[in-house]
Enzyme design. Sequence first.
Site, PDB file in Angstrom:
ATOM      1  N   HIS A  21       0.827  -1.207   0.000  1.00 50.52           N
ATOM      2  CA  HIS A  21       0.000   0.000   0.000  1.00 50.52           C
ATOM      3  C   HIS A  21       0.855   1.247   0.000  1.00 50.52           C
ATOM      4  CE1 HIS A  21      -3.971  -1.611   0.093  1.00 50.52           C
ATOM      5  NE2 HIS A  21      -3.558  -2.546   0.936  1.00 50.52           N
ATOM      6  N   GLU A  33       6.722   2.601 -47.030  1.00 50.53           N
ATOM      7  CA  GLU A  33       8.059   2.634 -46.443  1.00 50.53           C
ATOM      8  C   GLU A  33       9.132   2.184 -47.424  1.00 50.53           C
ATOM      9  OE1 GLU A  33       8.013   0.384 -42.776  1.00 50.53           O
ATOM     10  OE2 GLU A  33       6.909  -1.261 -43.659  1.00 50.53           O
ATOM     11  N   ASP A  35      11.908   3.195 -42.256  1.00 51.49           N
ATOM     12  CA  ASP A  35      12.368   2.387 -43.384  1.00 51.49           C
ATOM     13  C   ASP A  35      12.437   3.201 -44.667  1.00 51.49           C
ATOM     14  OD1 ASP A  35      13.070  -0.173 -42.443  1.00 51.49           O
ATOM     15  OD2 ASP A  35      10.958  -0.572 -42.002  1.00 51.49           O
ATOM     16  N   ARG A  78      19.591   1.259 -41.402  1.00 47.53           N
ATOM     17  CA  ARG A  78      19.217   1.980 -40.175  1.00 47.53           C
ATOM     18  C   ARG A  78      19.881   1.399 -38.928  1.00 47.53           C
ATOM     19  NH1 ARG A  78      12.722   0.540 -39.721  1.00 47.53           N
ATOM     20  NH2 ARG A  78      12.859   0.856 -37.484  1.00 47.53           N
ATOM     21  N   CYS A 113       3.666   7.228 -39.390  1.00 49.26           N
ATOM     22  CA  CYS A 113       3.852   6.556 -38.094  1.00 49.26           C
ATOM     23  C   CYS A 113       5.307   6.301 -37.757  1.00 49.26           C
ATOM     24  CB  CYS A 113       3.049   5.261 -38.034  1.00 49.26           C
ATOM     25  SG  CYS A 113       3.628   4.035 -39.204  1.00 49.26           S
TER      26      CYS A 113
HETATM   27  C1  PEP Z   1       8.903   2.641 -40.050  1.00 48.94           C
HETATM   28  O1  PEP Z   1       9.616   1.932 -40.782  1.00 48.94           O
HETATM   29  O2  PEP Z   1       8.931   3.880 -40.072  1.00 48.94           O
HETATM   30  C2  PEP Z   1       7.972   2.018 -39.100  1.00 48.94           C
HETATM   31  C3  PEP Z   1       7.071   2.726 -38.459  1.00 48.94           C
HETATM   32  O3  PEP Z   1       8.092   0.687 -38.865  1.00 48.94           O
HETATM   33  P1  PEP Z   1       9.286   0.042 -38.002  1.00 48.94           P
HETATM   34  O4  PEP Z   1      10.042   1.142 -37.337  1.00 48.94           O
HETATM   35  O5  PEP Z   1       8.649  -0.887 -37.039  1.00 48.94           O
HETATM   36  O6  PEP Z   1      10.078  -0.659 -39.054  1.00 48.94           O
HETATM   37 MG    MG Z   2       9.222  -0.177 -40.995  1.00 50.44          MG
END
Ligand code: PEP
Ligand code: MG
Length: 544
Positions: A188, A431, A455, A465, A502
Amino acid sequence: MKTFHGTGVYGAIAIGSASIFKRQDKGVRREKIDDVEGELKRVEAAKEKAIAQLSEIYDKALAEVGETHAQIFEIHMMMIEDDDYNESIQNIIKMQSVNAEYAVAATSDNFSEMFASMDDAYMQARASDVKDISNRIIACLTNEEEQSGATDEKMIICADDLAPSETVSLDKERVLAFVTAFGSSNSHTAILARNMNIPAIINVGADFLKALKDGVKIIVDGHKGDIIVDPDEKTEKEYLAKQADDIRRKNLLQELKGKDNITKDGTKVKIYANIGGVDGIGAVLANDAGGIGLFRSEFLYLESKDYPTEEAQFAAYKKVLESMAGKKVIIRTLDIGADKQVDYFNLDKEENPALGYRAIRICLTRPEIFRTQLRALLRASVYGNLGIMFPMITSVKEVEKIKSILETVKDELKKDGIEYSDNIEIGIMIETPAAAIISDELAPMVDFFSVGTNDLTQYTLACDRQNAKLEPFIDTHHKAILKLIEIAAENAHKSGAWIGICGELAADTSLTETFLRMGIDELSVSAPFVLPLRETVRNIDLSK
Ligand code: PEP
Ligand code: MG
């Protein structure tokens, strides 16, 4: 300078002077007494006093941390009245003709040992509750004043352990943080700390207190569970900057929660969050994201020892969809290979894994894996607002094949009488440069695009990368990358599809205006970036 590590129970940073929490040594001694009745009466009077004190603490806790967490003090009051506990105290006084303090202390030791030896973590944590109430009764028997641990200056309270009543009795205005050598995150005390918004670390180990002197400067990093005793100037500066960042983020959270992601000229943009698993949902909700723009489903595979079953995947997707209560949840299908290797896939070693057998290429050539995932996704779709997106697309043929497999899986479910939603949006990741360049052909086939800039950057600039040596060659703002995103945005809109980003670039606020001018509809970022991004969007004026 010395560093210690424990379990952070409330993520925030504090920098200040240590105050070692001194408990008055109860020094209970065993004494023979003649007046057994008198001793029994003393216990009753002390219990009454203890209950009155706990009632006050309950009121304080109710005001500071709410009813759920204040309830522990109601439980403490009940524990004081517990028949077994009282019978033990009375028996020890009667049978051994000893003083009340000793009878309470002996009962406390016996009961707390019993709780500590139980298998259940919750019951183990109750050992400290028994000690807490017993110490209070003993203090009432000896008429000791309570020690609050507070000083005039704001301090970081350091203790071997803190009982719940000690934690809540601390004057919040004067406590910067607390650190304990022992304690469990299920206790707690830890729960109270979280709810009092006090940076706290527990279970640092006994050496921590030995290395400490009252008044020495310490840094408490509740995010990582790190404590730095007597930091050097450089370290303190670093943490001051982190703390300022923390405070800025928290203030943003307060000010911007519930507000729209809207530019000064009225353009709305969706800001979603990226997650790697079910445990990311808390941060998504806490940071007020409008949805999940990328659920990297491959983490379910990475965390498993074998292919995750349809049921296991269904449970995870359902949980995310239900938790998001109708907000958009975009789940990306398996993106394994390259840097994300899973033993049980038995993938061959490749010369150029980033350009190799990965992601959708595996799914399309090992359809049994793909179909299991699609079945789980379709079944989960009735529990929320699902979007499914496919990674590493380079051609129209791939999308045709994906859609045909998806239709077959839907037919199978229909035949089996299993429900799925009619409103699932289908999207692909942009990508690869190939996908961006032929986005005019791809857009009519889908509901949305999501640009994976991580990517896209690697493939456009021909820079692995994973290779740290290439850092100086990676220009994430390279015109070629921005041009490809622009082409994809134009083509998406021509076909009535929407487009999001994304990859990590979505959180780069120096590009937000550029993206909005391209017509990007959605940005999906790590949860802590949602509100800073909202702030940036609200300061942009696209009419100028
Ligand atoms: C990307 O390639 O930008 C992506 C969002 O996917 P990941 O980073 O999982 O390859
Ligand atoms: Mg990717």
